[in-house]
Design an enzyme around this catalytic site. Structure first.
Site, short mmCIF file in Angstrom:
data_model
loop_
_atom_site.label_atom_id
_atom_site.label_comp_id
_atom_site.label_asym_id
_atom_site.label_seq_id
_atom_site.Cartn_x
_atom_site.Cartn_y
_atom_site.Cartn_z
N THR A 99 55.52 5.74 46.05
CA THR A 99 55.60 4.35 45.57
C THR A 99 55.96 3.40 46.70
O THR A 99 55.55 2.24 46.69
CB THR A 99 56.67 4.26 44.45
OG1 THR A 99 56.19 5.01 43.34
CG2 THR A 99 56.93 2.84 44.00
N THR A 116 59.24 9.49 45.07
CA THR A 116 60.52 9.93 44.50
C THR A 116 60.38 11.17 43.60
O THR A 116 61.34 11.91 43.42
CB THR A 116 61.17 8.81 43.65
OG1 THR A 116 60.27 8.46 42.59
CG2 THR A 116 61.48 7.58 44.48
N ASP A 117 59.17 11.38 43.06
CA ASP A 117 59.04 12.39 41.99
C ASP A 117 59.35 13.82 42.43
O ASP A 117 59.93 14.59 41.66
CB ASP A 117 57.65 12.32 41.35
CG ASP A 117 57.53 11.11 40.43
OD1 ASP A 117 58.56 10.48 40.13
OD2 ASP A 117 56.40 10.79 40.01
N SER A 135 53.54 11.79 45.10
CA SER A 135 54.24 13.06 45.31
C SER A 135 54.22 13.99 44.09
O SER A 135 54.57 15.15 44.20
CB SER A 135 55.67 12.84 45.80
OG SER A 135 56.55 12.57 44.73
C1 SIN Z 1 55.57 9.42 43.82
O1 SIN Z 1 56.46 10.23 43.62
O2 SIN Z 1 54.76 9.51 44.77
C2 SIN Z 1 55.38 8.27 42.89
C3 SIN Z 1 56.64 7.82 42.25
C4 SIN Z 1 57.62 7.24 43.23
O3 SIN Z 1 57.52 7.32 44.44
O4 SIN Z 1 58.60 6.63 42.71
#
Ligand code: SIN
Length: 328
Positions: free
Chosen positions: A21, A101-102, A68
């Protein structure tokens, strides 16, 4: 004229981009959720943070450009190879990795176990895309750089919303809030306040016994899956996975490592057939406290996703032993 006798040489910082993100784009600045992750290249992302210019020499590299949730073993192996490459350079002080974050907690843990860095490797991220009215990525990158520049920093940590988490403990606990991560009852490593680190506890320490060279051959990584205990859980999934040649199973157990009797029967017969089985708890805090007579090993406090990585690496190491390779 004053001459500086011992000029202080600031060492390089490396920033590796992997997507997420933090590199996401939405059609409207007010849209914080309907964006596409992994659209902005690492150079463009860093160019949008003018304050970085005062942070010393920084070099950047795009290792991947993915959401991710789609993290793969190929990307992990490539990322670990680039991390090891830069860590070996005496001129490099530390590494920052921008990541979604995932699955950030999985990558952080994987890198801690496979690279065991004596220098800082700092993963950072964002919960709002780069196009948001108020993106959180730039401040997170600045905080991550402050941590990577700290003279005592070492090991893999994650920095998000001003908090520094150890790779061993970090877990995403919220799908929307900017402060989306927690270290559970282990407490964070520290906080970044106005560019300064306030340290609360020790940095992550290297773990013994993981052969990092062995991870290069991704095609040979053993299959390890996670099954969950819940009301009405049965042995069906376990049987299907065993039939497909799974080498290891992590159970996300209820409470203090409890498992439905039907699922337990399937797991015990899988274990008897040579599948490695490990119990973890689906409770976000705490760890399984073992009881005498437990027939399935527990994860030593690791969450289900981290216990899976540990078991996978353990099996890779086992496969590398001469007896496993048939060389006596
Ligand atoms: C991801 O994990 O690539 C998308 C979600 C995020 O980064 O918050």
């Amino acid at each position: 004229m004053k001459k500086q006798l011992h000029p202080v040489k600031r060492r390089k910082l490396v920033i590796l981009g992997t997507g997420g993100t933090i590199a996401g784009k939405a059609a409207h600045a007010s849209d914080n959720i309907g964006y596409t992750a992994a659209q902005v290249g690492i150079d463009q992302l860093l160019a949008a943070i003018p304050a970085l210019a005062a942070s010393g020499l920084i070099i950047s590299e795009q290792v991947s450009q993915i959401d991710s949730k789609d993290m793969s073993f190929d990307v992990w192996a490539r990322l670990a190879a680039r991390v090891r490459h830069f860590l070996a350079d005496d001129d490099v002080q530390g590494i920052v990795i921008t990541h979604g974050t995932d699955t950030l907690e999985e990558t952080a843990f994987f890198l801690q176990l496979t690279c065991q860095p004596a220098k800082p490797v700092v993963l950072t991220c964002a919960m709002r895309p780069a196009t948001a009215l108020v993106p959180d990525g730039p401040q997170n990158v600045m905080d991550a750089v402050a941590v990577a520049r700290h003279p005592e920093a070492c090991g893999v940590v994650a920095v998000c919303a001003g908090t520094v988490h150890s790779a061993m403990d970090v877990q995403k606990v919220h799908p929307y809030r900017l402060d989306a991560f927690s270290s559970g009852d282990a407490c964070p490593v520290g906080y970044v306040e106005e560019g300064k680190l306030r340290l609360l506890r020790n940095w992550p320490v290297p773990q013994a016994g993981i052969a990092c060279e062995a991870i290069e051959k991704v095609a040979t990584w053993p299959r390890v899956e996670i099954v969950m205990n819940y009301a009405g859980a049965s042995a069906l999934t376990v049987q299907a996975l065993v039939d497909q040649g799974v080498r290891g199973l992590v159970v996300a157990c209820t409470g203090n490592g409890t498992i439905h009797e039907d699922l337990q029967a399937g797991l015990l017969s899988a274990q008897a057939a040579g599948v490695r089985v490990v119990r973890s708890t689906r409770c976000p805090d705490g760890r399984i406290l073992p009881l005498p007579g437990n027939t399935i090993a527990d994860s030593q406090g690791l969450s289900p996703v981290k216990a899976r990585i540990a078991l996978m690496l353990d099996l890779i190491t086992e496969d590398q032993r001469p007896s496993a390779a048939g060389q006596t």
